[in-house]
Design a protein around this motif. Structure first.
Motif, PDB file in Angstrom:
ATOM      1  N   ALA A  64       0.773  -1.243  -0.094  1.00  0.00           N
ATOM      2  CA  ALA A  64      -0.056   0.040   0.054  1.00  0.00           C
ATOM      3  C   ALA A  64       0.907   1.252   0.094  1.00  0.00           C
ATOM      4  CB  ALA A  64      -0.897   0.079   1.317  1.00  0.00           C
ATOM      5  N   LEU A  65       1.874   1.383   0.837  1.00  0.00           N
ATOM      6  CA  LEU A  65       2.819   2.327   0.890  1.00  0.00           C
ATOM      7  C   LEU A  65       3.427   2.619  -0.534  1.00  0.00           C
ATOM      8  CD1 LEU A  65       4.240   2.082   4.502  1.00  0.00           C
ATOM      9  CD2 LEU A  65       2.655   3.904   3.484  1.00  0.00           C
ATOM     10  N   THR A  66       3.963   1.589  -1.107  1.00  0.00           N
ATOM     11  CA  THR A  66       4.522   1.688  -2.323  1.00  0.00           C
ATOM     12  C   THR A  66       3.859   2.407  -3.523  1.00  0.00           C
ATOM     13  OG1 THR A  66       6.038  -0.388  -2.053  1.00  0.00           O
ATOM     14  CG2 THR A  66       5.719   0.425  -4.290  1.00  0.00           C
ATOM     15  N   THR A  67       2.529   1.745  -3.362  1.00  0.00           N
ATOM     16  CA  THR A  67       1.615   2.232  -4.216  1.00  0.00           C
ATOM     17  C   THR A  67       1.247   3.613  -4.112  1.00  0.00           C
ATOM     18  OG1 THR A  67       0.412   0.158  -4.554  1.00  0.00           O
ATOM     19  CG2 THR A  67      -1.025   2.075  -5.202  1.00  0.00           C
ATOM     20  N   LEU A  68       1.111   4.302  -2.852  1.00  0.00           N
ATOM     21  CA  LEU A  68       0.992   5.400  -2.454  1.00  0.00           C
ATOM     22  C   LEU A  68       2.086   6.460  -2.967  1.00  0.00           C
ATOM     23  CD1 LEU A  68      -0.707   7.707  -0.983  1.00  0.00           C
ATOM     24  CD2 LEU A  68       0.349   7.106   1.274  1.00  0.00           C
ATOM     25  N   PHE A  69       3.195   6.273  -2.634  1.00  0.00           N
ATOM     26  CA  PHE A  69       4.238   6.763  -3.049  1.00  0.00           C
ATOM     27  C   PHE A  69       4.650   7.022  -4.461  1.00  0.00           C
ATOM     28  CE2 PHE A  69       5.082   6.418   1.752  1.00  0.00           C
ATOM     29  CZ  PHE A  69       5.641   7.728   2.148  1.00  0.00           C
ATOM     30  N   CYS A  70       4.682   5.874  -4.937  1.00  0.00           N
ATOM     31  CA  CYS A  70       4.560   5.861  -6.509  1.00  0.00           C
ATOM     32  C   CYS A  70       3.476   6.820  -7.284  1.00  0.00           C
ATOM     33  CB  CYS A  70       4.861   4.623  -6.939  1.00  0.00           C
ATOM     34  SG  CYS A  70       6.335   3.598  -6.487  1.00  0.00           S
ATOM     35  N   SER A  71       2.674   6.795  -6.687  1.00  0.00           N
ATOM     36  CA  SER A  71       1.318   7.635  -7.341  1.00  0.00           C
ATOM     37  C   SER A  71       1.658   9.149  -6.794  1.00  0.00           C
ATOM     38  CB  SER A  71       0.022   7.396  -6.415  1.00  0.00           C
ATOM     39  OG  SER A  71      -0.362   5.998  -6.883  1.00  0.00           O
ATOM     40  N   LEU A  72       1.973   9.348  -5.678  1.00  0.00           N
ATOM     41  CA  LEU A  72       2.478  10.495  -5.216  1.00  0.00           C
ATOM     42  C   LEU A  72       3.730  11.246  -6.062  1.00  0.00           C
ATOM     43  CD1 LEU A  72       1.845  10.702  -1.235  1.00  0.00           C
ATOM     44  CD2 LEU A  72       0.385  11.879  -3.353  1.00  0.00           C
ATOM     45  N   GLY A  73       4.525  10.259  -6.439  1.00  0.00           N
ATOM     46  CA  GLY A  73       5.747  10.467  -7.104  1.00  0.00           C
ATOM     47  C   GLY A  73       5.304  10.955  -8.530  1.00  0.00           C
ATOM     48  N   ILE A  74       4.483  10.412  -9.052  1.00  0.00           N
ATOM     49  CA  ILE A  74       3.970  10.806 -10.638  1.00  0.00           C
ATOM     50  C   ILE A  74       3.600  12.209 -10.501  1.00  0.00           C
ATOM     51  CG2 ILE A  74       2.285  10.563 -12.254  1.00  0.00           C
ATOM     52  CD1 ILE A  74       2.534   7.519 -11.765  1.00  0.00           C
ATOM     53  N   PHE A  75       2.520  12.561  -9.563  1.00  0.00           N
ATOM     54  CA  PHE A  75       2.051  13.709  -9.268  1.00  0.00           C
ATOM     55  C   PHE A  75       3.257  14.778  -8.912  1.00  0.00           C
ATOM     56  CE2 PHE A  75      -1.810  11.485  -8.700  1.00  0.00           C
ATOM     57  CZ  PHE A  75      -2.648  11.920  -9.624  1.00  0.00           C
ATOM     58  N   GLU A  76       4.123  14.583  -8.127  1.00  0.00           N
ATOM     59  CA  GLU A  76       5.350  15.410  -7.672  1.00  0.00           C
ATOM     60  C   GLU A  76       6.093  15.455  -8.927  1.00  0.00           C
ATOM     61  OE1 GLU A  76       7.946  15.582  -3.809  1.00  0.00           O
ATOM     62  OE2 GLU A  76       8.156  13.688  -4.974  1.00  0.00           O
ATOM     63  N   ILE A  77       6.553  14.622  -9.853  1.00  0.00           N
ATOM     64  CA  ILE A  77       7.329  14.791 -10.711  1.00  0.00           C
ATOM     65  C   ILE A  77       6.593  15.904 -11.945  1.00  0.00           C
ATOM     66  CG2 ILE A  77       8.346  13.892 -13.111  1.00  0.00           C
ATOM     67  CD1 ILE A  77       8.745  11.207 -11.336  1.00  0.00           C
ATOM     68  N   LEU A  78       5.337  15.693 -12.080  1.00  0.00           N
ATOM     69  CA  LEU A  78       4.412  16.295 -13.278  1.00  0.00           C
ATOM     70  C   LEU A  78       4.336  17.925 -12.375  1.00  0.00           C
ATOM     71  CD1 LEU A  78       1.775  13.865 -14.313  1.00  0.00           C
ATOM     72  CD2 LEU A  78       3.952  14.532 -15.538  1.00  0.00           C
ATOM     73  N   ALA A  79       4.072  17.922 -11.221  1.00  0.00           N
ATOM     74  CA  ALA A  79       3.560  19.256 -10.709  1.00  0.00           C
ATOM     75  C   ALA A  79       4.923  20.120 -10.114  1.00  0.00           C
ATOM     76  CB  ALA A  79       2.696  19.190  -9.798  1.00  0.00           C
ATOM     77  N   GLU A  80       5.576  19.594  -9.383  1.00  0.00           N
ATOM     78  CA  GLU A  80       6.871  20.208  -8.855  1.00  0.00           C
ATOM     79  C   GLU A  80       8.165  19.729  -9.299  1.00  0.00           C
ATOM     80  OE1 GLU A  80       6.307  19.404  -4.432  1.00  0.00           O
ATOM     81  OE2 GLU A  80       4.302  19.785  -4.682  1.00  0.00           O
TER      82      GLU A  80
END
Length: 132
Positions: A64-80
């Motif tokens: 669950a943590l891997t899925t969460l952090f990788c998902s947030l990682g996509i948004f972080e790469i795109l946004a920030e």
């Protein structure tokens, strides 16, 4: 669009990890008894049978943590244009795969261990890509 193209390898690897660990998480949560039954059979001749329920809980949390952090990682790469979450997700995925590898080696399932290596290569490559 140029930013997405410049980070396409990172984004594709994150999607790969999300699909891999989200599907595994869903399978374990929706078929808990089936997974425990399979694992008891798979590890029947080893010392780890009593540890299986707590180990499976740990694996589910890590997936669950891997899925969460990788998902947030996509948004972080795109946004920030940052990779902190992606790096954490990639590292956790490596930990999960090392636990899986250990289990396969304990049961002497060398073909299973070899298959995990393929996923591990992708995860380690992700960790390498996301180093600051």
């Amino acid at each position: 669009m140029e930013h997405v193209l410049n980070h396409s390898a990172e984004l594709l690897i994150l999607l790969f990890l999300i699909i891999t660990f989200l599907m595994s998480f869903i399978d374990k949560v929706t078929d808990w008894k089936g997974n425990i039954s399979f694992l008891k059979s798979h590890f029947s001749e080893t010392f780890v049978v009593p540890l299986l329920p707590i180990t499976l809980v740990l694996i589910v949390i890590l997936e669950a943590l891997t899925t969460l952090f990788c998902s947030l990682g996509i948004f972080e790469i795109l946004a920030e244009k940052n990779t902190n979450y992606a790096q954490v997700g990639s590292i956790i995925s490596c930990v999960i795969l090392l636990l899986f590898l250990l289990g396969q080696r304990i049961t002497k399932d060398f073909d299973g261990a070899r298959n995990i290596t393929i996923y591990f290569i992708v995860s380690v490559f992700a960790v390498f890509l996301f180093q600051n």
